[in-house]
Scaffold this motif. Structure first.
Motif, PDB file in Angstrom:
ATOM      1  N   ASN A 157       0.750  -1.313   0.063  1.00 16.69           N
ATOM      2  CA  ASN A 157      -0.049  -0.053   0.023  1.00 16.69           C
ATOM      3  C   ASN A 157       0.888   1.436  -0.109  1.00 16.69           C
ATOM      4  OD1 ASN A 157      -2.626   1.246   0.300  1.00 16.69           O
ATOM      5  ND2 ASN A 157      -1.556   1.965   2.100  1.00 16.69           N
ATOM      6  N   SER A 158       1.823   1.092   0.874  1.00 19.61           N
ATOM      7  CA  SER A 158       2.789   2.335   0.900  1.00 19.61           C
ATOM      8  C   SER A 158       3.734   2.633  -0.525  1.00 19.61           C
ATOM      9  CB  SER A 158       3.726   2.199   1.911  1.00 19.61           C
ATOM     10  OG  SER A 158       4.676   1.120   1.777  1.00 19.61           O
ATOM     11  N   VAL A 159       3.846   1.714  -1.227  1.00 20.28           N
ATOM     12  CA  VAL A 159       4.523   1.695  -2.428  1.00 20.28           C
ATOM     13  C   VAL A 159       3.556   2.309  -3.524  1.00 20.28           C
ATOM     14  CG1 VAL A 159       5.668   0.322  -4.375  1.00 20.28           C
ATOM     15  CG2 VAL A 159       6.163  -0.007  -2.122  1.00 20.28           C
ATOM     16  N   LEU A 160       2.217   1.651  -3.515  1.00 19.81           N
ATOM     17  CA  LEU A 160       1.484   2.080  -4.707  1.00 19.81           C
ATOM     18  C   LEU A 160       0.718   3.531  -4.551  1.00 19.81           C
ATOM     19  CD1 LEU A 160      -0.563  -1.257  -5.176  1.00 19.81           C
ATOM     20  CD2 LEU A 160       1.164  -0.376  -6.660  1.00 19.81           C
ATOM     21  N   ARG A 161       0.706   3.923  -3.102  1.00 15.20           N
ATOM     22  CA  ARG A 161       0.148   5.138  -2.866  1.00 15.20           C
ATOM     23  C   ARG A 161       0.979   6.184  -2.596  1.00 15.20           C
ATOM     24  NH1 ARG A 161      -5.055   4.701   1.273  1.00 15.20           N
ATOM     25  NH2 ARG A 161      -5.047   6.956   0.250  1.00 15.20           N
ATOM     26  N   ASN A 162       2.248   5.901  -2.746  1.00 22.95           N
ATOM     27  CA  ASN A 162       3.267   6.996  -2.405  1.00 22.95           C
ATOM     28  C   ASN A 162       3.290   7.835  -3.849  1.00 22.95           C
ATOM     29  OD1 ASN A 162       5.783   8.494  -1.989  1.00 22.95           O
ATOM     30  ND2 ASN A 162       6.722   6.972  -0.848  1.00 22.95           N
ATOM     31  N   GLU A 163       3.212   9.019  -3.607  1.00 24.68           N
ATOM     32  CA  GLU A 163       3.118   9.839  -4.878  1.00 24.68           C
ATOM     33  C   GLU A 163       4.675  10.178  -5.248  1.00 24.68           C
ATOM     34  OE1 GLU A 163       1.188  13.404  -4.024  1.00 24.68           O
ATOM     35  OE2 GLU A 163      -0.815  12.623  -3.660  1.00 24.68           O
ATOM     36  N   ALA A 164       5.533   9.984  -4.471  1.00 23.72           N
ATOM     37  CA  ALA A 164       7.152  10.044  -4.967  1.00 23.72           C
ATOM     38  C   ALA A 164       7.461   9.177  -6.214  1.00 23.72           C
ATOM     39  CB  ALA A 164       8.258  10.005  -3.892  1.00 23.72           C
ATOM     40  N   VAL A 176       6.417   6.513 -14.689  1.00 21.86           N
ATOM     41  CA  VAL A 176       6.868   5.124 -14.879  1.00 21.86           C
ATOM     42  C   VAL A 176       6.405   4.455 -16.079  1.00 21.86           C
ATOM     43  CG1 VAL A 176       7.162   2.799 -14.096  1.00 21.86           C
ATOM     44  CG2 VAL A 176       7.477   4.693 -12.452  1.00 21.86           C
ATOM     45  N   ALA A 177       4.968   4.528 -16.357  1.00 25.49           N
ATOM     46  CA  ALA A 177       4.375   3.949 -17.336  1.00 25.49           C
ATOM     47  C   ALA A 177       4.714   4.671 -18.753  1.00 25.49           C
ATOM     48  CB  ALA A 177       2.807   4.148 -17.025  1.00 25.49           C
ATOM     49  N   ASP A 178       4.902   5.969 -18.592  1.00 19.89           N
ATOM     50  CA  ASP A 178       5.391   6.760 -19.938  1.00 19.89           C
ATOM     51  C   ASP A 178       6.592   6.356 -20.339  1.00 19.89           C
ATOM     52  OD1 ASP A 178       2.976   8.019 -19.770  1.00 19.89           O
ATOM     53  OD2 ASP A 178       3.757   9.938 -18.775  1.00 19.89           O
ATOM     54  N   ARG A 202      18.209  14.498 -17.648  1.00 22.99           N
ATOM     55  CA  ARG A 202      17.661  15.470 -18.241  1.00 22.99           C
ATOM     56  C   ARG A 202      16.163  16.009 -17.620  1.00 22.99           C
ATOM     57  NH1 ARG A 202      16.735  12.678 -22.178  1.00 22.99           N
ATOM     58  NH2 ARG A 202      14.408  12.547 -22.242  1.00 22.99           N
ATOM     59  N   THR A 203      15.450  15.012 -17.077  1.00 23.43           N
ATOM     60  CA  THR A 203      14.086  15.332 -16.422  1.00 23.43           C
ATOM     61  C   THR A 203      14.355  15.552 -15.029  1.00 23.43           C
ATOM     62  OG1 THR A 203      13.485  13.142 -16.392  1.00 23.43           O
ATOM     63  CG2 THR A 203      12.890  14.147 -18.293  1.00 23.43           C
ATOM     64  N   TYR A 204      15.315  15.181 -14.195  1.00 17.21           N
ATOM     65  CA  TYR A 204      15.296  15.387 -13.015  1.00 17.21           C
ATOM     66  C   TYR A 204      14.307  14.258 -12.228  1.00 17.21           C
ATOM     67  CZ  TYR A 204      18.232  19.050 -13.899  1.00 17.21           C
ATOM     68  OH  TYR A 204      19.313  19.923 -14.338  1.00 17.21           O
ATOM     69  N   GLN A 205      13.628  13.412 -12.911  1.00 16.20           N
ATOM     70  CA  GLN A 205      12.588  12.195 -12.328  1.00 16.20           C
ATOM     71  C   GLN A 205      13.383  11.124 -11.878  1.00 16.20           C
ATOM     72  OE1 GLN A 205      10.150  12.466 -15.735  1.00 16.20           O
ATOM     73  NE2 GLN A 205       8.714  13.784 -14.505  1.00 16.20           N
ATOM     74  N   VAL A 206      14.376  11.272 -10.978  1.00 15.60           N
ATOM     75  CA  VAL A 206      15.173   9.984 -10.514  1.00 15.60           C
ATOM     76  C   VAL A 206      14.491   8.841 -10.092  1.00 15.60           C
ATOM     77  CG1 VAL A 206      16.987   9.385  -8.911  1.00 15.60           C
ATOM     78  CG2 VAL A 206      17.089  11.611  -9.950  1.00 15.60           C
ATOM     79  N   ILE A 207      13.693   8.821  -9.320  1.00 16.04           N
ATOM     80  CA  ILE A 207      12.835   7.742  -8.701  1.00 16.04           C
ATOM     81  C   ILE A 207      12.095   7.004  -9.541  1.00 16.04           C
ATOM     82  CG2 ILE A 207      11.257   6.820  -6.747  1.00 16.04           C
ATOM     83  CD1 ILE A 207      13.854   7.704  -5.816  1.00 16.04           C
ATOM     84  N   PRO A 208      11.268   7.543 -10.457  1.00 16.12           N
ATOM     85  CA  PRO A 208      10.462   7.022 -11.424  1.00 16.12           C
ATOM     86  C   PRO A 208      11.262   6.274 -12.567  1.00 16.12           C
ATOM     87  CG  PRO A 208       9.603   9.193 -11.130  1.00 16.12           C
ATOM     88  CD  PRO A 208      10.910   9.026 -10.549  1.00 16.12           C
ATOM     89  N   LEU A 209      12.570   6.721 -13.015  1.00 16.24           N
ATOM     90  CA  LEU A 209      13.371   6.228 -13.963  1.00 16.24           C
ATOM     91  C   LEU A 209      13.987   4.902 -13.293  1.00 16.24           C
ATOM     92  CD1 LEU A 209      13.468   7.032 -16.973  1.00 16.24           C
ATOM     93  CD2 LEU A 209      12.316   8.732 -15.553  1.00 16.24           C
ATOM     94  N   LEU A 210      14.428   5.251 -12.117  1.00 19.43           N
ATOM     95  CA  LEU A 210      14.993   3.891 -11.379  1.00 19.43           C
ATOM     96  C   LEU A 210      13.923   2.686 -11.132  1.00 19.43           C
ATOM     97  CD1 LEU A 210      17.123   5.519  -8.643  1.00 19.43           C
ATOM     98  CD2 LEU A 210      17.987   4.624 -10.571  1.00 19.43           C
ATOM     99  N   MET A 211      12.759   3.128 -10.959  1.00 17.69           N
ATOM    100  CA  MET A 211      11.669   2.134 -11.133  1.00 17.69           C
ATOM    101  C   MET A 211      11.633   1.493 -12.383  1.00 17.69           C
ATOM    102  SD  MET A 211      10.755   1.686  -7.920  1.00 17.69           S
ATOM    103  CE  MET A 211       9.593   0.576  -8.492  1.00 17.69           C
TER     104      MET A 211
END
Length: 285
Positions: A48-55, A61-63, A244-253
């Protein structure tokens, strides 16, 4: 004895039925059920914490999950893994044969190779090969500066590293075969090639496949280290995007999910290969 006397003799008491005599009480497992509930509750909280964490930004990730740059990096990772495993096990099999040789010089060379390349961390090996021009500017009149591309350095470094471990895996598999079976095959007049193909290898594979499968999965994940020498693998592709986008966590995911998917597929394949070579043994049932 008269018939009247026989009539007065009391009948022998009948034994009570076993169902009435024994009462089966199921064993109570309060500790196991309590532990199971606690583990499921903690697992649910974690999911639940992973799915609902907005960070995590799952929409991002889907994009990027199937973007062209990520898929190109994934392809290079898979290609690098396949090449390193094939070359590593080819060289490792040769080293294992040398280690089992009766020639003490060949045994010493094989042992020294395995000792050396298992002692040096893979990151250090890659950096040494990447900077080989600083150690040997020329070899046989050929300038070594920029001679090897980053991809070639990754193939050479990872192959030499994997060969040391593959040699021990193959050697252990060969030694697991009963010596008596080899002697029996010799007594039947089978050639060396037929002994190895029909007697030794099928039985040795039972011991080789499990660690080889683990090495394959480890090599797949270990290829991520080549990002330090700018090889455009899966992790490096994700890094280029988040720089380039500074979206570190989503790209690592994105990279994490792809590694998880591929290792899961390889794990399923390993299970069926092990089952194939374990036919006729207790573990195959």
């Amino acid at each position: 004895m008269s018939s009247d006397t026989l009539a007065k003799v009391p009948a022998a008491p009948q034994a009570p039925e076993r169902a009435d005599a024994l009462t089966i009480v199921p064993q109570r497992r309060f500790g196991q059920w309590t532990a199971a509930v606690a583990v499921l509750a903690l697992l649910g909280l974690a999911v639940n914490s992973v799915l609902r964490n907005e960070a995590f930004q799952w929409n991002v990730v889907a994009d990027y999950f199937t973007s062209d740059s990520v898929l190109r990096g994934l392809w290079l990772t898979l290609w690098l893994t396949a090449v390193v495993m094939v070359l590593g096990f080819a060289l490792g099999t040769l080293l294992a044969a040398l280690r089992l040789s009766a020639n003490p010089v060949l045994r010493a060379v094989s042992w020294g190779y395995v000792w050396l390349f298992r002692s040096i961390p893979i990151l250090v090996q890659l950096l040494l090969w990447f900077n080989i021009g600083a150690l040997y500017p020329q070899v046989l009149g050929v300038r070594t500066v920029n001679l090897l591309s980053p991809v070639a350095v990754a193939v050479v470094g990872l192959t030499l590293h994997e060969a040391a471990y593959a040699a021990e895996v193959v050697r252990g598999g060969i030694l697991s075969v009963d010596r008596g079976q080899i002697e029996a095959a010799q007594a039947l007049g089978l050639s060396r090639w037929r002994r190895w193909r029909r007697i030794v290898l099928p039985q040795a594979m039972r011991s080789i496949v499990p660690p080889a499968g683990n090495m394959l999965i480890g090599t797949l994940k270990g290829t991520s280290i080549v990002s330090v020498i700018a090889v455009n693998d899966l992790l490096f592709s994700a890094q280029l995007i988040y720089h380039r986008t500074y979206q570190v966590i989503p790209l690592l995911m994105v990279a994490t999910l792809w590694y998880t998917v591929v290792t899961s597929v390889l794990g399923v394949g390993q299970y069926y290969v092990e089952k194939h070579y374990a036919r006729g043994t207790e573990s195959a049932r």
